[in-house]
Each structure stands twice: as structure tokens, then as C-alpha cells.
Scaffold this active site. Structure first.
Site, PDB file in Angstrom:
ATOM      1  N   MET A  40      65.964  28.753  62.275  1.00  0.00           N
ATOM      2  CA  MET A  40      66.582  27.374  63.196  1.00  0.00           C
ATOM      3  C   MET A  40      65.054  26.697  63.148  1.00  0.00           C
ATOM      4  SD  MET A  40      68.950  25.074  64.312  1.00  0.00           S
ATOM      5  CE  MET A  40      70.236  25.809  65.265  1.00  0.00           C
ATOM      6  N   GLU A  98      63.589  47.268  79.142  1.00  0.00           N
ATOM      7  CA  GLU A  98      64.053  46.684  80.269  1.00  0.00           C
ATOM      8  C   GLU A  98      64.175  45.343  79.798  1.00  0.00           C
ATOM      9  OE1 GLU A  98      61.073  48.623  79.577  1.00  0.00           O
ATOM     10  OE2 GLU A  98      60.538  49.796  81.287  1.00  0.00           O
ATOM     11  N   LYS A 103      58.282  52.028  97.059  1.00  0.00           N
ATOM     12  CA  LYS A 103      58.473  53.639  96.905  1.00  0.00           C
ATOM     13  C   LYS A 103      58.569  54.368  97.995  1.00  0.00           C
ATOM     14  CE  LYS A 103      57.268  57.944  94.474  1.00  0.00           C
ATOM     15  NZ  LYS A 103      57.048  58.711  93.413  1.00  0.00           N
ATOM     16  N   PHE A 121      48.385  52.234  90.151  1.00  0.00           N
ATOM     17  CA  PHE A 121      48.413  52.368  88.583  1.00  0.00           C
ATOM     18  C   PHE A 121      49.759  51.723  88.988  1.00  0.00           C
ATOM     19  CE2 PHE A 121      51.319  55.396  86.489  1.00  0.00           C
ATOM     20  CZ  PHE A 121      50.457  55.070  84.628  1.00  0.00           C
ATOM     21  N   GLN A 122      50.503  50.946  87.873  1.00  0.00           N
ATOM     22  CA  GLN A 122      51.411  50.405  87.773  1.00  0.00           C
ATOM     23  C   GLN A 122      52.371  48.829  88.736  1.00  0.00           C
ATOM     24  OE1 GLN A 122      54.612  53.270  86.573  1.00  0.00           O
ATOM     25  NE2 GLN A 122      53.592  52.334  83.675  1.00  0.00           N
TER      26      GLN A 122
END
Ligand SMILES: Cc1ncc(C[n+]2csc(CCOP(=O)(O)OP(=O)(O)O)c2C)c(N)n1
Ligand SMILES: [Mg+2]
Lengths: 568, 161
Positions: free
Chosen positions: A482, A51, A163, A113-114
């Protein structure tokens, strides 16, 4: 007016905004929206492999096109994976709309959940964000999100979509002009301030234009070129400003700041007028604030009032869109009948002579060892040469990023995509994919480090899946270079955890993804490798085995004055 | 220097945390903060007291403005406002001190709002400096608990826009 499902309404809103491509990754909370996407022929969905990459790709797409990029993520871990991408876009003021799924409204707050409070998490790294609380708000919220992302100082806007709202039935009303009481960014410069600024420019003998990413975001590069050439004012650019003014123009002094040119840093230190346009006096630019442009009056054009007089006192603040501000200045000068332009130009001759002594004394360069080893700067020079200087270059973060900034002479805006503000390793490859999808006809090259490329290497699969023939040039020093450079200079060469002792064989790895892998071990292999990569219609990984302990110079040690540069 | 900022906000969930997040994220301090609905139920007013030199206050004001849900920011320290704060104080009040507490409260035009066997709860309203004065005077007698509302402010007649 019509009845649609939430998912249908979201798709309609995206189409209304002119969106043709979205970058995303599915999951339970957005499965209905994904199902609806299958019905739409006008919206292409690019399935990334992480993502974070969806947001970087949308960001890259936005940077090259100037349009709003769109990312679609599922709830919980999908959303949190996107946070680095969001913060990256936020720091560089990139217009992106991020749609995240959320658990159904009745479950919010129950540790479902989630479930994660992504609106809370991203509050400090979005321009604005929304949790759509009811289905009646859905359409208006999406329209506002695009409006907020693209206007004023652009930035990422997140819309969290429960949702049940994606599934619900809603009444879809055709778009009306957006009206937000509490959000009306000012784009028009104040005429009085413009006059003041222009008179100051006329009085100056040693002026410098200090230009940032704001000019690119506002599409103000032509107005900038007009002002600079009309009055013969030397220009220096920030990392984000590269391409706002042609890097090969005689008035260009290159980049300023920590890894800026000697000329640019000296000119800013000695100038009597600093005209800052769309830049924000970042600490990587100013070095020690007390000694930044100590003799200069300062004019600052910026769309964001909070950027003005934040770090440095400004004498003439001009809150405006950079393009409109520059345009107004050009108009002011064009209307002064009694000003002879030639005479104005003549006033700066001594200043140019001085600048020339600096650029003669310490031009940007590197030591060529005259052996078969590969200098990273040489690779970038060859990339510049073999692409005619008009490829889109993305970078990761580290030494390679600075070499790309220093040695690729950007002539055009929206051709250099780099994480300037946040400094996100892992940005370059997904951003390159987003850019290439937006501009398939352009050559797009990610100048990468061996460390950074591993942060989003999985996106080789995305590149392959959509036949995006991006090129990746790894300047492989087998170090987190770096950080190693800082350790070399300031920590007694104690290389704590900066050796990349185990790394994949990048050529074989490219092949494993179905891409092409090429390697250059010696200097004479560099040009053939680049030529072959450019001629190949596939994703190509070029592994340049550069000398390991090269440094980026000039360098202003953190906290020091910009005139205290360490030189090559 | 102290400044009281009066901020009009969209009355929406999460708006307060945008403001407080801004202060904590940028290292500005909040000495007190009050929020409630205005006459227009879609708009809230937030009054906050902060401190800093001019450039900090300027930055705070601009940053607040930049929040999408902020409608207006006013610095009420600019003189044309009346500022008030209320304090509830639970005092030790036994046979020896009861009369003294009442006398002091009376001077400050406060009142007793709750009476117990050994304590009084008193209420005083006024400017922040008056509140501080009453606290300072009551302290030696024995303060058990203090609850302050923080400052609220309203513009003087004819000065409101
Ligand atoms: C996500 C992230 N983690 C850590 C850093 C700190 N950091 C900055 S540059 C750098 C080294 C990058 O190494 P590499 O990609 O090999 O580039 P090089 O400097 O060697 O060219 C690191 C670790 C960062 N910028 N981003
Ligand atoms: Mg490296």
C-alpha cells in the site's frame, strides 16, 4: 455476601458477566489471579504469545459474538504491549475489558519494578479506565467496566488491578443493577426527528443510505434491510459497515470512499438525500469535505452525539441506537396509510437508471493478464467462491485489506473483521484466532500481507496450541504494497523502504510452528491450494505469490474529491 | 468567541486529566481553568474559559459530556450567570507611585493585601473585563507580577436547576 480473595472475586465477576474465554499473558503482578484461574473450570484462558495479540483476539471474539471480549495482562511491559490492541478496539468501538496487573498500592508512584501508569497512558484510547484504589471498589468497578464497555457506543475499558487488591480479602455482594449518575447513554430516537427524517425521505428523488459499523454493533442489519427494500434506497457501506447489508443485493453499491466503487462515490456526489446510519464521516470516506455529498440534505443516526455534525453539517440529527432508529423509521412508514409503497418506489426509477450508467461504465474489476501470474483480486474472488461467501474474514492492513473488502461479497454482519480506524498491521491473525475460538464451526480466514503477517506471526503458536484451525492467505507481493502504491503514484516511483527484500519462507515457517504451509506460484495453483487449506483440519498458511506491483483501484488521492477517482 | 463552561464532575482521582487530555488531544484551547469541590463532596465543579466558533463549542460540550465522569456541562455565556475572577498584582510602589496605586485600586474596589519596602500586593475581583481594565491601567506604573485565578461562575437567582 461472602468473603473472597480479590482474585476469586474477579473470577466471580467474570462469570457473572457471562465470560467463558479470556485471552492473556501472565507475569508477577497477576500471578495470583492466574493461580485462581486454575481453579475455575468455567473460564478458559487462551495463552497468546504477545500481549498485543491478547487484546486483538479479545477484540475479534467481541466482533463476531457481540459479547464483551476480555484480555488479561501483567503490569508494566505487559500492559504497554497491549496499548496498540486497545487503541485498535477504541477506534472501531469494540467492547473489550482489559484487566492489567499493577504494583501494590503502597508502591504506586515509586517507579517500582514493572510499574507503569497504564491508566494515564490509555486514557485517550479507552472509552473509560479505572485504577482500583481500594479493595472495596473492586467488584463494583469490574461491573461498571463491563457495563460501560457494552452499552452506548461500545469501546474498550481498562481496569488496573494492584497486586495487593488481587490478594486482599473482600466482601463479595451479589450484583445489583448498575446505576451511574454521570453515564446514561440515550438509545431511543426522538419521535419528532424520526418524523422529520421520514418526510425528507419521501420527498427525496435521489436518496442514498450510507451505512457504517454502528449498524453492525447495534445488530440493526435486519431493520436496515427492511428500510432499504421497503423504499428502494440504494446502499453504500463503509469499510466497517461491510456485511451490514448484503454485498450481493441489487441495492448494494458496495463500499464508498478512498477505495470505494465508482458507483458509490458518484451516487453520493449526486444524491439529494444522504441517510447516514452508524457512520462517522471519516476522512477516508469523505475525501475532500467540500465536495462530499454537496447537493444532499443529510440525516444522521448515531448513538454518539459527538459523531454528529463533527465533520459535516447534518440537517436531521438523530441520537439513538442505530437499530432503534431504523426500527422507528420503519414503523413510521408502516403507519402511513396514505402512502402507497409502490408509488414511493417508482419515484426513484430515474435515479436507478443513473446509477446503472455508472456501474455499467466502471464496474469494480481488474485487468486479467491472461497469463499464469496471480492477481490478488482473483485470489479473493476464489476465496469468496470456495467458502460460499460466508466465511469470517479478518485482515491485516494494506492493499490485501482493500482487495478483501472489494472482492469478498459479505452477506452477513460480523463476518468482516478489520482494523478500520487505527489501521493496525498485525491485527488479522490474532483477531482470527479470537473469532475461531468464539465460533469453532465457522471457516475463519486471515487475508494477510507479507509485511503485516510478520507483525504478529508468533501467534501461529497460539493457534496451534488450541487447535484453532484458522487459515491465513498471504497475498505476497514482497512489498509493503500500500505504501509502495502511494510511492508509485505520488512519489515518482521512489520505493523508499517498501521492498521486503528479506522474508522468511512462509511455507517452511508454518511447518516450524506445526502448521501446514501451502504455496501457489501460478494462477492454476490458486484454487487447489484454497481447496486443500479448507479441507485441512489444522492451521494453514497459504502463500500466494501474486504479481508484485498491482494497485488498488479505484483510488481517490488523499484530499481530493471522491469524484476524482483513479480507475483501473 | 469566548465561552465559559461550567462542568460538574465526579470528584475522583484523574478526572481533571481526562478533561485536560481531551482538550490537548483534540486541539481545543483552554484560556483558564478552575476546579474545586462543590457542596456535595463527591462532586467537583470545573469552570473553564475556551474560545471557538459555535460548532467548536458544540463539539467541546459534546466531548465533555461523553467523558464518563462528567455529570453536567453548562455554557455560562448564555447570560443567566454571574462571572467573577480574582487577580493578585504585585506593584512597584515607591514614594512617587504609592498614592497613585492606592487611588486606582480604590476605584476598582480592590485592596492592598501585602506591603513591602518598594512594593504593594493588591487584590481585585470582578468580571474578566474589569480585571483586564485594572491591569491595563496599572501597567504603566509598573507591574512586577500578576496571578489570576481564572473565571468562576454561578447562576443568577431563580435560574439554577
Ligand atoms: C503497525 C503499522 N505500521 C505501519 C503501517 C503503515 N502501513 C500501512 S499499509 C502498509 C504496508 C503493508 O504491507 P503488507 O502487509 O505487505 O500489505 P500489502 O499492502 O502489500 O498488501 C504499511 C507499512 C500500519 N498501517 N500499521
Ligand atoms: Mg505486501
Amino acid at each position: 455476601m461472602s468473603q473472597l480473595t480479590g482474585a476469586q472475586a474477579i473470577v466471580s465477576c467474570l462469570l457473572e458477566e457471562g465470560v467463558t474465554t479470556i485471552f492473556g499473558y501472565p507475569g508477577g503482578a497477576v500471578i495470583d489471579l492466574y493461580d485462581e484461574l486454575m481453579n475455575s473450570e468455567k473460564l478458559e484462558h487462551i495463552l497468546v504469545r504477545h500481549e498485543q495479540a491478547a487484546v486483538h483476539a479479545a477484540d475479534g471474539y467481541a466482533r463476531v459474538t457481540g459479547k464483551v471480549g476480555v484480555a488479561l495482562l501483567t503490569s508494566g511491559p505487559g500492559a504497554t504491549n497491549g496499548v496498540t490492541g486497545i487503541a485498535t478496539a477504541y477506534m472501531d468501538s469494540i467492547p473489550v475489558v482489559i484487566l492489567t496487573g499493577q504494583v501494590p498500592t503502597p508502591l504506586i508512584g515509586n517507579d517500582a519494578f514493572q510499574e507503569v501508569d497504564i491508566v494515564g497512558i490509555t486514557r485517550p484510547c479507552t472509552k473509560h479506565n479505572y485504577l482500583v484504589g481500594s479493595k472495596d471498589e473492586l467488584v463494583q468497578t469490574l461491573r461498571e467496566a463491563f457495563h460501560v464497555a457494552r452499552t452506548g457506543r461500545p469501546g474498550p475499558v481498562l481496569v488496573d488491578l494492584p497486586k495487593n487488591i488481587i490478594n486482599g480479602l473482600i466482601t463479595y455482594e451479589p450484583p445489583q443493577p448498575i446505576k451511574m449518575d454521570s453515564y446514561q447513554p440515550n438509545t431511543e430516537p426522538h419521535p419528532g426527528q424520526i418524523g422529520k427524517a421520514c418526510r425528507m425521505i419521501m420527498e427525496a428523488r435521489k436518496p442514498v443510505l450510507y451505512v457504517g459499523g454502528g449498524v453492525i454493533l447495534a445488530n440493526g442489519h435486519e431493520e436496515l434491510a427492511e428500510l432499504a427494500t421497503k423504499l428502494d434506497i440504494p446502499v453504500t457501506m463503509t469499510l466497517m459497515g461491510l456485511g451490514a447489508f448484503p454485498g450481493n443485493h441489487p441495492l448494494s453499491m458496495g463500499m464508498l470512499g478512498m477505495h470505494g466503487t465508482y458507483t458509490a462515490n458518484m451516487a453520493v456526489a449526486k444524491c439529494d438525500l444522504l441517510i447516514s446510519v452508524g457512520a462517522r464521516f471519516d476522512d477516508r470516506v469523505t475525501g475532500n469535505l467540500e465536495s462530499f455529498a454537496p447537493h444532499a440534505k443529510i440525516i444522521h443516526i448515531d448513538i454518539d452525539p459527538t459523531s454528529i455534525s463533527k465533520n459535516v453539517h447534518v440537517d436531521v440529527p438523530i441520537v439513538a441506537d442505530c437499530k432503534r432508529g431504523l426500527e422507528a423509521m420503519n414503523t413510521w412508514f408502516n403507519n402511513q396509510q396514505d402512502i402507497s409503497v409502490a408509488q414511493e418506489k417508482g419515484k426513484h426509477q430515474q435515479w436507478f437508471d443513473k446509477i446503472k450508467t455508472w456501474s455499467d461504465a466502471h464496474p469494480l474489476g481488474y485487468i486479467d493478464d491472461n497469463d499464469s501470474s496471480i492477481k490478488p483480486q482473483y485470489v479473493v474472488e476464489m476465496l469468496d467462491k470456495l467458502t460460499g461467501g460466508d466465511a469470517i474474514i479478518t485482515t491485516e492492513v494494506g492493499q490485501h485489506q482493500m482487495w478483501a473488502a472489494q472482492f469478498y461479497k459479505f452477506k452477513l454482519p460480523r463476518h468482516f473483521l478489520t482494523s478500520g480506524g487505527l489501521g493496525t498491521m498485525g491485527y488479522g491473525l490474532p483477531a482470527a484466532i479470537g473469532a475461531k475460538i468464539a465460533m469453532p464451526e465457522k471457516t475463519v480466514i486471515d487475508v494477510a500481507g507479507d509485511g503485516s503477517i510478520q507483525m504478529n506471526i508468533q501467534e501461529l503458536a497460539t493457534a496451534r496450541q488450541y487447535n484453532t484451525a484458522v487459515k491465513i492467505a498471504i497475498l505476497n507481493n514482497k512489498y509493503l504494497g500500500m505504501v509502495r502504491q502511494w510511492q508509485e503514484l505520488f512519489y515518482d516511483k521512489r520505493y523508499a523502504s517498501t521492498g521486503m527484500d528479506v522474508a522468511p519462507d512462509f511455507v517452511e515457517l508454518a511447518k516450524a510452528y506445526g502448521a501446514v504451509g501451502l504455496r501457489a506460484k501460478t494462477k492454476d495453483e490458486v484454487v487447489p491450494v484454497i481447496k486443500e487449506a479448507l479441507a485441512t483440519d489444522n492451521t494453514v498458511v497459504m502463500d500466494f505469490n501474486i504479481i508484485r506491483e498491482e494497485g488498488v483501484f479505484p483510488m481517490v488521492p488523499a484530499g481530493k474529491a471522491n469524484t476524482e477517482m483513479l480507475l483501473v | 468567541m469566548k465561552h465559559t463552561l461550567s462542568v460538574l464532575l465526579q470528584n475522583k482521582p484523574g478526572v481533571l486529566s481526562r478533561v485536560t487530555g481531551l482538550f490537548s488531544g483534540r486541539g481545543f484551547n483552554i484560556e483558564s481553568l478552575c476546579v474545586a469541590e462543590t457542596i456535595d463532596p463527591t462532586v467537583s465543579r470545573l469552570t473553564l474559559v475556551t474560545s471557538g466558533d459555535e460548532s467548536i463549542i458544540e463539539q467541546i460540550t459534546k466531548q465533555l459530556h461523553k467523558l464518563i465522569d462528567v455529570i453536567k456541562v453548562m455554557d455560562t455565556s448564555e447570560g443567566v450567570y454571574v462571572e467573577r475572577e480574582m487577580v493578585l498584582i504585585r506593584m512597584k510602589a515607591d514614594a512617587q507611585t504609592r498614592a497613585e496605586v492606592l487611588r486606582i485600586i480604590d476605584i476598582f474596589r480592590g485592596k492592598v493585601v501585602d506591603v513591602g519596602q518598594k512594593s504593594y500586593a493588591v487584590e481585585v475581583t470582578g468580571s474578566a473585563s474589569k480585571i483586564q481594565a485594572v491591569i491595563d491601567i496599572l501597567r504603566p506604573i509598573g507591574i512586577k507580577e500578576i496571578v489570576r485565578t481564572g473565571t468562576v461562575a454561578i447562576s443568577r437567582a431563580g435560574m439554577s436547576k
